[in-house]
Design an enzyme around this catalytic site. Structure first.
Site, mmCIF file in Angstrom:
data_model
loop_
_atom_site.group_PDB
_atom_site.id
_atom_site.type_symbol
_atom_site.label_atom_id
_atom_site.label_comp_id
_atom_site.label_asym_id
_atom_site.label_seq_id
_atom_site.Cartn_x
_atom_site.Cartn_y
_atom_site.Cartn_z
ATOM 1 N N SER A 161 8.109 3.884 -0.153
ATOM 2 C CA SER A 161 6.889 3.126 -0.741
ATOM 3 C C SER A 161 6.948 3.653 -2.125
ATOM 4 C CB SER A 161 5.701 3.578 -0.032
ATOM 5 O OG SER A 161 4.486 3.120 -0.895
ATOM 6 N N SER B 237 0.674 -1.231 -0.088
ATOM 7 C CA SER B 237 -0.061 -0.002 0.018
ATOM 8 C C SER B 237 0.838 1.138 0.104
ATOM 9 C CB SER B 237 -0.950 -0.059 1.353
ATOM 10 O OG SER B 237 -1.752 1.128 1.218
ATOM 11 N N GLU B 238 0.466 2.188 -0.919
ATOM 12 C CA GLU B 238 1.291 3.283 -0.831
ATOM 13 C C GLU B 238 1.739 4.407 0.412
ATOM 14 O OE1 GLU B 238 -1.196 6.802 -2.900
ATOM 15 O OE2 GLU B 238 -1.557 5.148 -4.168
ATOM 16 N N ASN B 239 0.700 4.164 1.368
ATOM 17 C CA ASN B 239 1.131 4.948 2.643
ATOM 18 C C ASN B 239 2.225 4.158 3.281
ATOM 19 O OD1 ASN B 239 -0.993 2.535 2.857
ATOM 20 N ND2 ASN B 239 -1.208 3.333 4.935
ATOM 21 N N GLY B 240 2.742 3.096 2.791
ATOM 22 C CA GLY B 240 3.938 2.577 3.575
ATOM 23 C C GLY B 240 3.713 1.269 4.225
#
Length: 217
Positions: A87, A45-48
């Site tokens: 990320s 997920s791009e939020n890490g």
């Protein structure tokens, strides 16, 4: 026609053993619920977050563990958390094998519009820009038509674009389609949905060759 879970279940069949997969906001987040147990997949997920699992059961949510859409998630053994810089280094460095995104419109040449919502104020394009620019394998999860019954598979997108010519495959509540030089190629149809219904719901060019099988879900 399929519901959102049905779309996610069909897309889960595209996930292969050893894949690193980015899940976008919306229907794509459901894909983690349907991946086969006998394969190893790392959901990012791009939020890490790397190593996302299915959604938690009610009462087992941890408000500090969320995906990019701010939904509570579970993590699998060995999962890791990191900042957005790391990320997006994964994304821009092409370390993600498959990207699954939602969309409001897809054009017959593979253009995608998925960030600007008509009539609503949004902060900006966000990470979708990096995903479509860097990913080499993009599958879109979406409804075939909008609430008014108008097609979302178009000759040309009417909304501001997120990416140009980047989509490879689309799974809707009606069909599985592939982007080719001749437009949308119909690969599969949802159970109970006819080719004629799909044709009527598709504004862009639709290539139909031979008998089109029903999805196996």
């Amino acid at each position: 026609m399929l519901d959102k879970n049905g779309i996610a279940k069909r897309i889960a069949q595209e996930v292969q053993d050893g894949y690193y997969v980015n899940l976008g906001i919306g229907i794509p987040t459901l894909v983690a619920n349907f991946v086969r147990d006998d394969i190893s997949v790392e959901f990012q997920s791009e939020n890490g977050v790397l190593g996302m699992g299915p959604f938690p059961f009610e009462g087992e949510e941890d408000a500090d563990v969320i995906n990019a859409g701010k939904q509570t998630i579970t993590t699998l053994p060995g999962a890791s958390f990191f900042d957005s810089a790391m990320s997006f280094s994964m994304i821009r460095g092409k370390h993600v094998d498959l990207t699954i995104l939602g969309a409001m419109e897809v054009a017959e040449n593979g253009d995608i519009a998925n960030w600007k919502i008509p009539g609503k104020m949004v902060k900006g394009m966000g990470g979708a820009m990096d995903l479509v620019a860097s990913a080499e394998n993009i599958i879109v999860a979406m409804m075939h038509t909008n609430k008014a019954g108008d097609s979302k598979l178009l000759k040309r997108c009417s909304l501001p674009l997120t990416g140009v010519g980047c989509v490879k495959k689309i799974v809707t509540n009606m069909a599985v389609l592939e982007i080719t030089d001749d437009g949308f190629k119909l690969l599969e149809r949802a159970p109970g949905v006819t080719v004629e219904e799909i044709n009527r719901a598709t504004e862009g060019r639709l290539e139909v060759k031979g008998d089109i099988p029903e999805m196996a879900i």
